[in-house]
Design a protein around this motif. Sequence first.
Motif, short mmCIF file in Angstrom:
data_model
loop_
_atom_site.label_atom_id
_atom_site.label_comp_id
_atom_site.label_asym_id
_atom_site.label_seq_id
_atom_site.Cartn_x
_atom_site.Cartn_y
_atom_site.Cartn_z
N LEU A 157 0.51 35.42 -37.14
CA LEU A 157 -0.21 36.30 -38.05
C LEU A 157 -0.60 37.61 -37.35
O LEU A 157 -0.91 37.62 -36.16
CB LEU A 157 -1.46 35.61 -38.59
CG LEU A 157 -1.24 34.34 -39.41
CD1 LEU A 157 -2.58 33.81 -39.91
CD2 LEU A 157 -0.30 34.59 -40.58
N ASP A 158 -0.60 38.70 -38.11
CA ASP A 158 -0.97 40.01 -37.57
C ASP A 158 -2.37 40.01 -36.97
O ASP A 158 -2.65 40.75 -36.02
CB ASP A 158 -0.88 41.09 -38.65
CG ASP A 158 0.54 41.38 -39.06
OD1 ASP A 158 1.48 41.09 -38.27
OD2 ASP A 158 0.74 41.90 -40.17
N ARG A 159 -3.24 39.18 -37.50
CA ARG A 159 -4.63 39.19 -37.03
C ARG A 159 -4.77 38.77 -35.57
O ARG A 159 -5.78 39.05 -34.94
CB ARG A 159 -5.50 38.33 -37.93
CG ARG A 159 -5.29 36.84 -37.77
CD ARG A 159 -6.19 36.10 -38.73
NE ARG A 159 -6.12 34.67 -38.50
CZ ARG A 159 -6.72 33.79 -39.24
NH1 ARG A 159 -7.44 34.19 -40.28
NH2 ARG A 159 -6.63 32.52 -38.98
N ILE A 160 -3.74 38.14 -35.02
CA ILE A 160 -3.79 37.77 -33.60
C ILE A 160 -3.95 39.03 -32.75
O ILE A 160 -4.85 39.13 -31.92
CB ILE A 160 -2.53 36.98 -33.17
CG1 ILE A 160 -2.42 35.66 -33.95
CG2 ILE A 160 -2.52 36.75 -31.66
CD1 ILE A 160 -3.59 34.72 -33.81
N GLU A 161 -3.09 40.02 -32.97
CA GLU A 161 -3.18 41.26 -32.20
C GLU A 161 -4.37 42.11 -32.63
O GLU A 161 -4.94 42.83 -31.81
CB GLU A 161 -1.90 42.07 -32.35
CG GLU A 161 -0.72 41.48 -31.63
CD GLU A 161 0.53 42.30 -31.77
OE1 GLU A 161 1.33 42.29 -30.81
OE2 GLU A 161 0.74 42.94 -32.82
N ALA A 186 1.86 35.15 -27.83
CA ALA A 186 1.32 33.99 -28.54
C ALA A 186 2.44 33.02 -28.93
O ALA A 186 2.31 31.81 -28.76
CB ALA A 186 0.55 34.45 -29.77
N ALA A 187 3.55 33.55 -29.42
CA ALA A 187 4.68 32.69 -29.82
C ALA A 187 5.26 31.98 -28.60
O ALA A 187 5.56 30.77 -28.66
CB ALA A 187 5.75 33.52 -30.52
N VAL A 228 -4.10 28.13 -31.77
CA VAL A 228 -4.23 27.22 -32.91
C VAL A 228 -3.09 27.54 -33.86
O VAL A 228 -2.89 28.70 -34.23
CB VAL A 228 -5.59 27.36 -33.62
CG1 VAL A 228 -5.65 26.46 -34.85
CG2 VAL A 228 -6.73 27.03 -32.66
N ALA A 229 -2.34 26.52 -34.21
CA ALA A 229 -1.19 26.69 -35.09
C ALA A 229 -1.22 25.65 -36.20
O ALA A 229 -1.73 24.54 -36.02
CB ALA A 229 0.11 26.57 -34.30
N VAL A 230 -0.66 26.03 -37.34
CA VAL A 230 -0.57 25.14 -38.49
C VAL A 230 0.91 24.85 -38.73
O VAL A 230 1.73 25.78 -38.79
CB VAL A 230 -1.21 25.77 -39.74
CG1 VAL A 230 -1.01 24.88 -40.97
CG2 VAL A 230 -2.69 26.01 -39.50
N ILE A 280 0.95 30.57 -36.28
CA ILE A 280 -0.15 30.74 -35.33
C ILE A 280 -1.26 31.52 -36.03
O ILE A 280 -1.06 32.62 -36.50
CB ILE A 280 0.30 31.45 -34.05
CG1 ILE A 280 1.30 30.55 -33.33
CG2 ILE A 280 -0.90 31.77 -33.16
CD1 ILE A 280 1.91 31.16 -32.09
N ILE A 281 -2.45 30.88 -36.08
CA ILE A 281 -3.57 31.48 -36.80
C ILE A 281 -4.71 31.93 -35.88
O ILE A 281 -5.61 32.62 -36.31
CB ILE A 281 -4.12 30.53 -37.88
CG1 ILE A 281 -4.66 29.24 -37.24
CG2 ILE A 281 -3.06 30.22 -38.92
CD1 ILE A 281 -5.43 28.35 -38.20
N HIS A 282 -4.65 31.52 -34.61
CA HIS A 282 -5.72 31.87 -33.67
C HIS A 282 -5.16 31.86 -32.26
O HIS A 282 -4.32 31.03 -31.92
CB HIS A 282 -6.87 30.87 -33.77
CG HIS A 282 -7.90 31.01 -32.70
ND1 HIS A 282 -8.83 32.03 -32.68
CD2 HIS A 282 -8.11 30.28 -31.57
CE1 HIS A 282 -9.59 31.90 -31.60
NE2 HIS A 282 -9.18 30.85 -30.92
N SER A 283 -5.68 32.77 -31.45
CA SER A 283 -5.29 32.83 -30.05
C SER A 283 -6.42 33.48 -29.27
O SER A 283 -7.07 34.40 -29.78
CB SER A 283 -4.02 33.67 -29.93
OG SER A 283 -3.62 33.78 -28.60
N GLN A 284 -6.67 33.01 -28.06
CA GLN A 284 -7.67 33.65 -27.22
C GLN A 284 -7.43 33.30 -25.77
O GLN A 284 -6.81 32.28 -25.46
CB GLN A 284 -9.08 33.28 -27.63
CG GLN A 284 -9.50 31.86 -27.29
CD GLN A 284 -10.93 31.60 -27.68
OE1 GLN A 284 -11.30 31.83 -28.82
NE2 GLN A 284 -11.73 31.10 -26.75
#
Length: 91
Positions: free
Chosen positions: A6-10, A21-22, A58-60, A69-73
């Motif tokens: 998702l774009d929100r990662i960046e 992330a991928a 976090v991936a669904v 991928i919906i979350h990364s940190q």
Amino acid sequence: MKIIVLDRIEERHPNISKADAAAVWASAVASMPGLDKGDPRRYVGIGFDRKGREIEIVAVRKDIDTWVIIHSQTPAQTDIKRKLGFIGGRR
């Protein structure tokens, strides 16, 4: 395996690229299903990017061969590291 990031990662974490992330998800050192909200399609994992940074993902699971991928940190949260056996003697 197809990985959609998702774009929100960046947007939320400009220091983590969508490509990083991928790649981290594709080569996660450890992962496990459903830590929150009881969604069996939601997984959390930890891996390392090409710079050697520890990254939590976090991936669904969308279908048998597709992950979103919906979350990364970075760094990974201590609680997640503990649950995945990175600290506390399990690994």
